[in-house]
Write a protein that holds these residues in place. Structure first.
Motif, PDB file in Angstrom:
ATOM      1  N   LYS A 317       3.519  -3.732  -6.783  1.00 22.00           N
ATOM      2  CA  LYS A 317       3.235  -2.743  -7.820  1.00 22.00           C
ATOM      3  C   LYS A 317       2.178  -1.747  -7.359  1.00 22.00           C
ATOM      4  O   LYS A 317       2.268  -0.550  -7.670  1.00 22.00           O
ATOM      5  CB  LYS A 317       2.785  -3.453  -9.096  1.00 22.00           C
ATOM      6  CG  LYS A 317       2.617  -2.526 -10.286  1.00 22.00           C
ATOM      7  CD  LYS A 317       2.228  -3.313 -11.528  1.00 22.00           C
ATOM      8  CE  LYS A 317       2.008  -2.393 -12.718  1.00 22.00           C
ATOM      9  NZ  LYS A 317       1.578  -3.144 -13.923  1.00 22.00           N
ATOM     10  N   GLN A 318       1.189  -2.221  -6.597  1.00 16.37           N
ATOM     11  CA  GLN A 318       0.182  -1.311  -6.062  1.00 16.37           C
ATOM     12  C   GLN A 318       0.831  -0.289  -5.135  1.00 16.37           C
ATOM     13  O   GLN A 318       0.472   0.903  -5.142  1.00 16.37           O
ATOM     14  CB  GLN A 318      -0.889  -2.091  -5.308  1.00 16.37           C
ATOM     15  CG  GLN A 318      -2.042  -1.238  -4.782  1.00 16.37           C
ATOM     16  CD  GLN A 318      -2.875  -0.650  -5.903  1.00 16.37           C
ATOM     17  OE1 GLN A 318      -3.570  -1.382  -6.615  1.00 16.37           O
ATOM     18  NE2 GLN A 318      -2.824   0.667  -6.068  1.00 16.37           N
ATOM     19  N   GLU A 319       1.808  -0.732  -4.340  1.00 19.55           N
ATOM     20  CA  GLU A 319       2.548   0.189  -3.471  1.00 19.55           C
ATOM     21  C   GLU A 319       3.275   1.247  -4.301  1.00 19.55           C
ATOM     22  O   GLU A 319       3.274   2.440  -3.966  1.00 19.55           O
ATOM     23  CB  GLU A 319       3.551  -0.603  -2.622  1.00 19.55           C
ATOM     24  CG  GLU A 319       4.379   0.246  -1.676  1.00 19.55           C
ATOM     25  CD  GLU A 319       5.435  -0.557  -0.938  1.00 19.55           C
ATOM     26  OE1 GLU A 319       6.371   0.069  -0.388  1.00 19.55           O
ATOM     27  OE2 GLU A 319       5.349  -1.808  -0.918  1.00 19.55           O
ATOM     28  N   LEU A 320       3.898   0.803  -5.398  1.00 17.45           N
ATOM     29  CA  LEU A 320       4.612   1.733  -6.266  1.00 17.45           C
ATOM     30  C   LEU A 320       3.650   2.712  -6.934  1.00 17.45           C
ATOM     31  O   LEU A 320       3.911   3.927  -6.970  1.00 17.45           O
ATOM     32  CB  LEU A 320       5.387   0.954  -7.333  1.00 17.45           C
ATOM     33  CG  LEU A 320       6.067   1.795  -8.418  1.00 17.45           C
ATOM     34  CD1 LEU A 320       7.088   2.746  -7.803  1.00 17.45           C
ATOM     35  CD2 LEU A 320       6.733   0.894  -9.464  1.00 17.45           C
ATOM     36  N   VAL A 321       2.555   2.211  -7.464  1.00 14.91           N
ATOM     37  CA  VAL A 321       1.582   3.076  -8.137  1.00 14.91           C
ATOM     38  C   VAL A 321       1.017   4.108  -7.166  1.00 14.91           C
ATOM     39  O   VAL A 321       0.853   5.290  -7.510  1.00 14.91           O
ATOM     40  CB  VAL A 321       0.463   2.224  -8.767  1.00 14.91           C
ATOM     41  CG1 VAL A 321      -0.729   3.085  -9.183  1.00 14.91           C
ATOM     42  CG2 VAL A 321       1.001   1.455  -9.965  1.00 14.91           C
ATOM     43  N   ASN A 322       0.732   3.689  -5.942  1.00 15.83           N
ATOM     44  CA  ASN A 322       0.239   4.638  -4.934  1.00 15.83           C
ATOM     45  C   ASN A 322       1.272   5.735  -4.676  1.00 15.83           C
ATOM     46  O   ASN A 322       0.915   6.918  -4.527  1.00 15.83           O
ATOM     47  CB  ASN A 322      -0.079   3.907  -3.629  1.00 15.83           C
ATOM     48  CG  ASN A 322      -1.293   3.006  -3.740  1.00 15.83           C
ATOM     49  OD1 ASN A 322      -2.079   3.115  -4.681  1.00 15.83           O
ATOM     50  ND2 ASN A 322      -1.439   2.091  -2.796  1.00 15.83           N
ATOM     51  N   PHE A 323       2.543   5.338  -4.633  1.00 15.17           N
ATOM     52  CA  PHE A 323       3.609   6.314  -4.395  1.00 15.17           C
ATOM     53  C   PHE A 323       3.715   7.292  -5.573  1.00 15.17           C
ATOM     54  O   PHE A 323       3.856   8.509  -5.379  1.00 15.17           O
ATOM     55  CB  PHE A 323       4.941   5.589  -4.188  1.00 15.17           C
ATOM     56  CG  PHE A 323       6.083   6.493  -3.852  1.00 15.17           C
ATOM     57  CD1 PHE A 323       6.323   6.873  -2.532  1.00 15.17           C
ATOM     58  CD2 PHE A 323       6.930   6.985  -4.846  1.00 15.17           C
ATOM     59  CE1 PHE A 323       7.379   7.727  -2.215  1.00 15.17           C
ATOM     60  CE2 PHE A 323       7.990   7.828  -4.536  1.00 15.17           C
ATOM     61  CZ  PHE A 323       8.208   8.206  -3.214  1.00 15.17           C
ATOM     62  N   VAL A 324       3.653   6.769  -6.789  1.00 15.62           N
ATOM     63  CA  VAL A 324       3.722   7.625  -7.977  1.00 15.62           C
ATOM     64  C   VAL A 324       2.573   8.616  -7.996  1.00 15.62           C
ATOM     65  O   VAL A 324       2.765   9.825  -8.222  1.00 15.62           O
ATOM     66  CB  VAL A 324       3.714   6.776  -9.265  1.00 15.62           C
ATOM     67  CG1 VAL A 324       3.571   7.668 -10.494  1.00 15.62           C
ATOM     68  CG2 VAL A 324       4.980   5.941  -9.364  1.00 15.62           C
ATOM     69  N   ASN A 325       1.365   8.138  -7.736  1.00 17.18           N
ATOM     70  CA  ASN A 325       0.196   9.010  -7.801  1.00 17.18           C
ATOM     71  C   ASN A 325       0.152  10.020  -6.660  1.00 17.18           C
ATOM     72  O   ASN A 325      -0.394  11.109  -6.798  1.00 17.18           O
ATOM     73  CB  ASN A 325      -1.081   8.175  -7.825  1.00 17.18           C
ATOM     74  CG  ASN A 325      -1.223   7.383  -9.120  1.00 17.18           C
ATOM     75  OD1 ASN A 325      -0.601   7.726 -10.130  1.00 17.18           O
ATOM     76  ND2 ASN A 325      -2.005   6.319  -9.088  1.00 17.18           N
ATOM     77  N   LYS A 326       0.772   9.671  -5.540  1.00 13.02           N
ATOM     78  CA  LYS A 326       0.861  10.614  -4.422  1.00 13.02           C
ATOM     79  C   LYS A 326       1.857  11.723  -4.715  1.00 13.02           C
ATOM     80  O   LYS A 326       1.681  12.864  -4.272  1.00 13.02           O
ATOM     81  CB  LYS A 326       1.267   9.863  -3.147  1.00 13.02           C
ATOM     82  CG  LYS A 326       1.391  10.757  -1.922  1.00 13.02           C
ATOM     83  CD  LYS A 326       1.821   9.950  -0.694  1.00 13.02           C
ATOM     84  CE  LYS A 326       2.009  10.854   0.521  1.00 13.02           C
ATOM     85  NZ  LYS A 326       2.452  10.075   1.717  1.00 13.02           N
ATOM     86  N   ASN A 327       2.892  11.395  -5.482  1.00 15.47           N
ATOM     87  CA  ASN A 327       3.978  12.351  -5.713  1.00 15.47           C
ATOM     88  C   ASN A 327       3.975  12.942  -7.119  1.00 15.47           C
ATOM     89  O   ASN A 327       4.932  13.622  -7.513  1.00 15.47           O
ATOM     90  CB  ASN A 327       5.320  11.671  -5.447  1.00 15.47           C
ATOM     91  CG  ASN A 327       5.539  11.364  -3.976  1.00 15.47           C
ATOM     92  OD1 ASN A 327       5.943  12.225  -3.216  1.00 15.47           O
ATOM     93  ND2 ASN A 327       5.243  10.127  -3.582  1.00 15.47           N
ATOM     94  N   SER A 328       2.922  12.688  -7.879  1.00 12.72           N
ATOM     95  CA  SER A 328       2.801  13.275  -9.218  1.00 12.72           C
ATOM     96  C   SER A 328       1.325  13.267  -9.607  1.00 12.72           C
ATOM     97  O   SER A 328       0.486  12.709  -8.896  1.00 12.72           O
ATOM     98  CB  SER A 328       3.621  12.476 -10.243  1.00 12.72           C
ATOM     99  OG  SER A 328       2.969  11.260 -10.560  1.00 12.72           O
ATOM    100  N   ASP A 329       1.030  13.862 -10.741  1.00 15.07           N
ATOM    101  CA  ASP A 329      -0.343  13.818 -11.260  1.00 15.07           C
ATOM    102  C   ASP A 329      -0.429  12.904 -12.479  1.00 15.07           C
ATOM    103  O   ASP A 329      -1.212  13.118 -13.391  1.00 15.07           O
ATOM    104  CB  ASP A 329      -0.830  15.227 -11.616  1.00 15.07           C
ATOM    105  CG  ASP A 329       0.051  15.896 -12.668  1.00 15.07           C
ATOM    106  OD1 ASP A 329       1.102  15.320 -12.992  1.00 15.07           O
ATOM    107  OD2 ASP A 329      -0.315  16.984 -13.152  1.00 15.07           O
TER     108      ASP A 329
END
Length: 547
Positions: A317-329
């Motif tokens: 989930k941390q990997e997913l959250v990092n990806f979301v925050n990198k690709n959105s605000d």
């Protein structure tokens, strides 16, 4: 030898030769064939400009771009050519090979050859992009071109497996070769994957007669109804075995196609080795030895310590959250309940249903526990209602961002195999709420369940078989009887969706972590053992590839 024909084939992330579930299922099937030692070849078309590269404007408009790729990096050219008639002219067709195992290959047909007419060369540009004459030519290329390529390569095919009716024109060559309907039926099996009209191609019979004018052995007027050739009915007529893709879909098919009383059903399954995240895979190797070779052993997930399941899921989930925050605000947090809605965007899937009563949803997030909603998926370039759903999600997100942090929303562009693998493993709840009974099967929830992600789904398709309320996930709306083909009610489903969020799912996530982790283990143990590609392929053999 099995020949598996499909319009789209999802094998690897870098190969945009698929649009969604049908293509990814085809890839899972081919990998399962290989693991089980079954001699099989896949046949599809090579799309040199891919499907759709998605772009979303700040106002929520989906922009559709070409998606060219380096197909020579993945595919081996074959020095073989066959002639396929389009109208009065013969056109050359070649093929490119993708090898999984020596006995399992996929051939991508290519008519983009200098000597061919421009309108035939265009058939290998993009997937599902145009209708009418273009689509008809693509399906002639797939069916007749695929049949002739396999003959030229020397394959002795025992069964031709048609997924949807896209390859039904191979029947034309089979009838020409054997001149006997029963001999053709012995060799053809047909699987329909959707109850929706878009999945059952129809062409004006005059158009078919013009394109296939050199074939004199079929009276197309007799094959047509009301001046149209329905390729699904054509495939049903000449296939010895026909199947649905879930038990519920079996009842839908019997109602849709009363001319066939002998439908089988083979519920779809996913290739478990492809969809379990590497972090979760480590736990499986430690606590469930042999699970890769024998997915039935995944029932042993019940014995994995809860702290291991939760710790590994947190890492993913941390990997997913990092990806979301990198690709959105969107500013997602790994601590907050994350619900994912990711699939093709089209009205019957009701991708934005959870946003319909925003006041109620906000009240739940503010009073019970914070919620993060993660959306992804493409609308077909010509599906304007689907594009409006994306626009609504984006505009709701913009309005919320200015007023609350309790409910966060993100939309990730260009849903793909790689992104699907991360989403199905990294979110907490996999939300799937299509309108019953239009979900023939669905497979994304199976991938989520393999990783311990809990399904929250309409009682339709595979979930009607695999879901156990409160044990491995939750259902949305009333649980219908198998033969009940009535459409679900949006308001009824929405009321149940919000009620379970408010009183069961959100409180359990934040306050009953041990119960949550137990359900995660139940999910792996109950879904993985049955809804896998190995079981599906074995049922193909026992139910379809016989007689």
């Amino acid at each position: 030898m099995i020949a598996y024909f499909v319009m789209e084939m999802g094998l690897e992330e870098g190969m945009p030769t698929y649009s969604g579930g049908l293509g990814v299922l085809a890839g899972d099937t081919m990998y399962s064939f290989a693991d089980l030692g079954i001699s099989a070849v896949g046949v599809s078309l090579l799309y040199k400009k891919g499907y759709v590269q998605q772009g979303i404007t700040p106002t929520g408009i989906q922009l559709d771009f070409e998606d060219p790729w380096n197909f020579r990096r993945y595919l081996k050219p074959l020095d073989i050519y066959v002639d396929v008639p389009f109208g009065d002219r013969l056109q050359k067709v070649t093929a490119w090979e993708f090898r999984i195992e020596p006995s399992v290959k996929v051939f991508f047909l290519d008519a983009d050859i200098e000597t061919n007419d421009d309108d035939v060369r265009k058939l290998n540009y993009r997937l599902y992009y145009e209708d009418g004459a273009y689509r008809l030519k693509q399906e002639i290329l797939l069916g007749i071109g695929g049949y002739r390529i396999l003959k030229a390569l020397g394959y002795d095919i025992k069964y031709y497996h048609l997924n949807e009716s896209h390859a039904a024109f191979l029947i034309v060559d089979l009838l020409s070769e054997f001149k006997d309907i029963q001999e053709v039926k012995k060799r053809c099996v047909f699987l329909t994957h959707t109850p929706l009209p878009a999945g059952h191609d129809k062409f004006p019979v005059r158009m078919v007669k013009e394109e296939l004018k050199t074939f004199k052995h079929i009276d197309w007027d007799k094959e047509a109804t009301g001046g149209e050739l329905n390729l699904t009915h054509f495939a049903l007529k000449y296939s010895g075995r026909v199947g649905a893709v879930s038990y519920k879909h079996f009842f839908v098919c019997k109602d849709m196609f009363p001319e066939r009383e002998d439908f089988e059903y083979i519920t779809n399954g996913v290739y478990h080795r492809r969809w379990v995240h590497p972090v979760m895979r480590d736990a499986f190797f430690e606590y469930i030895p042999g699970w890769e070779e024998n997915p039935v052993l995944l029932s042993g997930a019940i014995n994995i310590p809860s702290e291991i399941i939760l710790r590994n899921h947190f890492k993913i989930k941390q990997e997913l959250v990092n990806f979301v925050n990198k690709n959105s605000d969107a500013s997602f947090s790994v601590d907050n309940l994350t619900i994912c809605v990711a699939r093709r965007v089209t009205p019957y899937k009701r991708n934005d249903l959870i946003l319909k009563d925003l006041e109620r949803l906000l009240a739940i997030a503010q009073s019970v526990g914070e919620i993060q909603l993660l959306f992804s998926g493409k609308a077909h370039p010509k599906d304007n209602p689907g594009k409006e759903i994306i626009s609504n999600i984006i505009n709701v997100r913009k309005s919320l961002k200015e007023h609350t942090k309790s409910l966060r929303i993100a939309f990730l562009e260009n849903y793909s195999i790689k992104l699907s693998a991360l989403l199905t493993a990294g979110c907490d709840v996999w939300l799937n709420n299509p309108r019953r009974p239009l979900e023939a099967c669905g497979t994304s929830g199976m991938k989520a369940a393999l990783n311990g992600v809990l399904n929250f789904s309409t009682w339709d398709g595979w979930w009607l078989e695999g879901g156990i309320e409160g044990f491995n996930g939750w259902g949305i709306g009333p649980k219908p009887k198998w033969a009940d083909l009535s459409l679900s009610d949006d308001n009824e489903d929405l009321k149940d969706l919000y009620g379970k969020l408010e009183y069961i799912i959100v409180p359990m996530y934040y306050q009953k972590r041990e119960q949550w982790s137990q359900m995660m283990k139940n999910s792996i143990a109950t879904v993985g053992v049955y809804f896998n590609g190995y079981r599906m392929v074995k049922e193909y053999i026992s139910k379809l590839y016989r007689g």
